[in-house]
Design a protein around this motif. Structure first.
Motif, PDB file in Angstrom:
ATOM      1  N   ALA A  68       0.781  -1.182   0.074  1.00 35.35           N
ATOM      2  CA  ALA A  68       0.042  -0.034   0.138  1.00 35.35           C
ATOM      3  C   ALA A  68       0.883   1.370  -0.117  1.00 35.35           C
ATOM      4  O   ALA A  68       1.173   1.803   1.033  1.00 35.35           O
ATOM      5  N   THR A  69       1.285   1.502  -1.096  1.00 34.28           N
ATOM      6  CA  THR A  69       2.120   2.829  -1.174  1.00 34.28           C
ATOM      7  C   THR A  69       1.072   4.132  -1.173  1.00 34.28           C
ATOM      8  O   THR A  69      -0.157   3.770  -1.394  1.00 34.28           O
ATOM      9  N   ASN A  70       1.661   5.216  -1.180  1.00 35.43           N
ATOM     10  CA  ASN A  70       1.051   6.327  -1.056  1.00 35.43           C
ATOM     11  C   ASN A  70       0.318   6.687  -2.191  1.00 35.43           C
ATOM     12  O   ASN A  70      -0.917   6.945  -2.388  1.00 35.43           O
ATOM     13  N   GLU A  71       0.968   6.352  -3.404  1.00 35.76           N
ATOM     14  CA  GLU A  71       0.157   6.564  -4.800  1.00 35.76           C
ATOM     15  C   GLU A  71      -0.965   5.453  -4.731  1.00 35.76           C
ATOM     16  O   GLU A  71      -2.212   5.951  -5.407  1.00 35.76           O
ATOM     17  N   LYS A  72      -0.956   4.269  -4.450  1.00 34.13           N
ATOM     18  CA  LYS A  72      -1.952   3.324  -4.479  1.00 34.13           C
ATOM     19  C   LYS A  72      -3.235   3.617  -3.522  1.00 34.13           C
ATOM     20  O   LYS A  72      -4.347   3.632  -4.008  1.00 34.13           O
ATOM     21  N   ILE A  73      -2.624   4.262  -2.363  1.00 31.15           N
ATOM     22  CA  ILE A  73      -3.697   4.742  -1.274  1.00 31.15           C
ATOM     23  C   ILE A  73      -4.739   5.752  -1.971  1.00 31.15           C
ATOM     24  O   ILE A  73      -5.781   6.029  -1.735  1.00 31.15           O
ATOM     25  N   ARG A  74      -3.853   6.718  -2.700  1.00 33.93           N
ATOM     26  CA  ARG A  74      -4.713   8.017  -3.206  1.00 33.93           C
ATOM     27  C   ARG A  74      -5.346   7.574  -4.486  1.00 33.93           C
ATOM     28  O   ARG A  74      -6.520   8.171  -4.438  1.00 33.93           O
ATOM     29  N   ARG A  75      -4.878   6.449  -5.298  1.00 33.23           N
ATOM     30  CA  ARG A  75      -5.865   6.277  -6.324  1.00 33.23           C
ATOM     31  C   ARG A  75      -7.026   5.394  -5.776  1.00 33.23           C
ATOM     32  O   ARG A  75      -8.229   5.713  -6.294  1.00 33.23           O
ATOM     33  N   THR A  76      -7.023   4.909  -4.727  1.00 28.53           N
ATOM     34  CA  THR A  76      -8.051   4.102  -4.108  1.00 28.53           C
ATOM     35  C   THR A  76      -8.873   5.180  -3.359  1.00 28.53           C
ATOM     36  O   THR A  76     -10.200   5.071  -3.662  1.00 28.53           O
ATOM     37  N   ALA A  77      -8.546   6.152  -2.782  1.00 24.70           N
ATOM     38  CA  ALA A  77      -9.395   7.189  -2.286  1.00 24.70           C
ATOM     39  C   ALA A  77      -9.990   7.939  -3.662  1.00 24.70           C
ATOM     40  O   ALA A  77     -11.302   8.055  -3.439  1.00 24.70           O
ATOM     41  N   ASP A  78      -9.276   8.111  -4.703  1.00 23.26           N
ATOM     42  CA  ASP A  78     -10.095   8.820  -5.769  1.00 23.26           C
ATOM     43  C   ASP A  78     -11.231   7.738  -6.172  1.00 23.26           C
ATOM     44  O   ASP A  78     -12.502   8.174  -6.515  1.00 23.26           O
ATOM     45  N   ALA A  79     -11.202   6.493  -6.333  1.00 21.08           N
ATOM     46  CA  ALA A  79     -11.891   5.356  -6.598  1.00 21.08           C
ATOM     47  C   ALA A  79     -12.938   5.501  -5.932  1.00 21.08           C
ATOM     48  O   ALA A  79     -14.236   5.236  -6.409  1.00 21.08           O
ATOM     49  N   VAL A  80     -13.002   5.619  -4.461  1.00 23.71           N
ATOM     50  CA  VAL A  80     -13.971   5.420  -3.560  1.00 23.71           C
ATOM     51  C   VAL A  80     -14.837   6.737  -3.477  1.00 23.71           C
ATOM     52  O   VAL A  80     -16.057   6.684  -2.972  1.00 23.71           O
ATOM     53  N   GLY A  81     -14.270   7.694  -3.645  1.00 22.00           N
ATOM     54  CA  GLY A  81     -14.937   8.933  -3.610  1.00 22.00           C
ATOM     55  C   GLY A  81     -14.459   9.701  -2.371  1.00 22.00           C
ATOM     56  O   GLY A  81     -15.055  10.500  -1.897  1.00 22.00           O
ATOM     57  N   VAL A  82     -13.231   9.547  -1.754  1.00 21.61           N
ATOM     58  CA  VAL A  82     -12.722  10.063  -0.513  1.00 21.61           C
ATOM     59  C   VAL A  82     -11.807  11.162  -1.213  1.00 21.61           C
ATOM     60  O   VAL A  82     -11.049  11.013  -2.026  1.00 21.61           O
ATOM     61  N   HIS A  83     -11.806  12.214  -0.208  1.00 23.14           N
ATOM     62  CA  HIS A  83     -10.854  13.439  -0.668  1.00 23.14           C
ATOM     63  C   HIS A  83      -9.407  12.891  -0.384  1.00 23.14           C
ATOM     64  O   HIS A  83      -8.956  11.813   0.083  1.00 23.14           O
ATOM     65  N   TRP A  84      -8.501  13.494  -1.352  1.00 28.29           N
ATOM     66  CA  TRP A  84      -7.146  13.046  -1.376  1.00 28.29           C
ATOM     67  C   TRP A  84      -6.443  13.079   0.047  1.00 28.29           C
ATOM     68  O   TRP A  84      -6.395  13.975   0.906  1.00 28.29           O
ATOM     69  N   PRO A  85      -5.834  11.817   0.483  1.00 32.17           N
ATOM     70  CA  PRO A  85      -5.334  11.709   1.804  1.00 32.17           C
ATOM     71  C   PRO A  85      -3.909  12.389   1.760  1.00 32.17           C
ATOM     72  O   PRO A  85      -3.292  12.200   0.963  1.00 32.17           O
ATOM     73  N   SER A  86      -3.647  12.898   3.045  1.00 27.17           N
ATOM     74  CA  SER A  86      -2.324  13.474   3.178  1.00 27.17           C
ATOM     75  C   SER A  86      -1.363  12.310   3.505  1.00 27.17           C
ATOM     76  O   SER A  86      -1.669  11.199   3.626  1.00 27.17           O
ATOM     77  N   ASP A  87       0.066  12.645   3.620  1.00 25.10           N
ATOM     78  CA  ASP A  87       0.887  11.610   3.966  1.00 25.10           C
ATOM     79  C   ASP A  87       0.773  11.016   5.383  1.00 25.10           C
ATOM     80  O   ASP A  87       0.916   9.731   5.594  1.00 25.10           O
ATOM     81  N   ALA A  88       0.125  11.823   6.221  1.00 23.30           N
ATOM     82  CA  ALA A  88       0.080  11.215   7.778  1.00 23.30           C
ATOM     83  C   ALA A  88      -1.130  10.173   7.710  1.00 23.30           C
ATOM     84  O   ALA A  88      -1.207   9.453   8.199  1.00 23.30           O
ATOM     85  N   THR A  89      -2.505  10.663   6.896  1.00 19.53           N
ATOM     86  CA  THR A  89      -3.581   9.567   6.486  1.00 19.53           C
ATOM     87  C   THR A  89      -2.756   8.243   5.929  1.00 19.53           C
ATOM     88  O   THR A  89      -3.379   6.971   6.332  1.00 19.53           O
ATOM     89  N   CYS A  90      -1.946   8.609   5.007  1.00 18.85           N
ATOM     90  CA  CYS A  90      -1.549   7.330   4.374  1.00 18.85           C
ATOM     91  C   CYS A  90      -0.578   6.314   5.136  1.00 18.85           C
ATOM     92  O   CYS A  90      -1.051   4.957   5.511  1.00 18.85           O
ATOM     93  N   ARG A  91       0.045   7.075   6.201  1.00 22.85           N
ATOM     94  CA  ARG A  91       0.703   6.172   7.235  1.00 22.85           C
ATOM     95  C   ARG A  91      -0.449   5.623   8.261  1.00 22.85           C
ATOM     96  O   ARG A  91       0.011   4.250   8.519  1.00 22.85           O
TER      97      ARG A  91
END
Length: 101
Positions: A68-91
């Protein structure tokens, strides 16, 4: 003149110890408790967002926090409809994924 206050549907709010047999239906939202410091609300909302993202990643087949890289988490957030997560949220998402029961 008094107006009617909308009430929360008590059937949709589970009591402690109740079994939830309809996981696909979202529960009714309840207001957050008043009087907490602003930092509590920020941390609470961040935990909710991280939990949604961790569940979406697990549903998509990403079972290891190493994958689960930051990029993968952010792509998932985009697909789910959640706002772009910060680095702290990705951690936090990765920590939730590695937590042992």
């Amino acid at each position: 003149m008094l107006t009617a206050v909308p009430t929360i549907d008590n059937e949709a709010v589970p009591k402690k110890g109740d079994v939830i047999d309809h996981a696909w239906k979202p529960l009714t939202k309840q207001p957050l408790p008043a009087g907490r410091p602003r930092s509590w609300y920020i941390a609470h909302n961040r935990r909710l967002k991280a939990m949604r993202l961790a569940i979406a990643l697990l549903d998509a087949g990403t079972f290891s926090p190493d994958l689960a890289t930051n990029e993968k988490i952010r792509r998932t957030a985009d697909a789910v409809g959640v706002h772009w997560p910060s680095d702290a949220t990705c951690r936090m998402v990765r920590r939730m994924m590695q937590a042992q029961r």
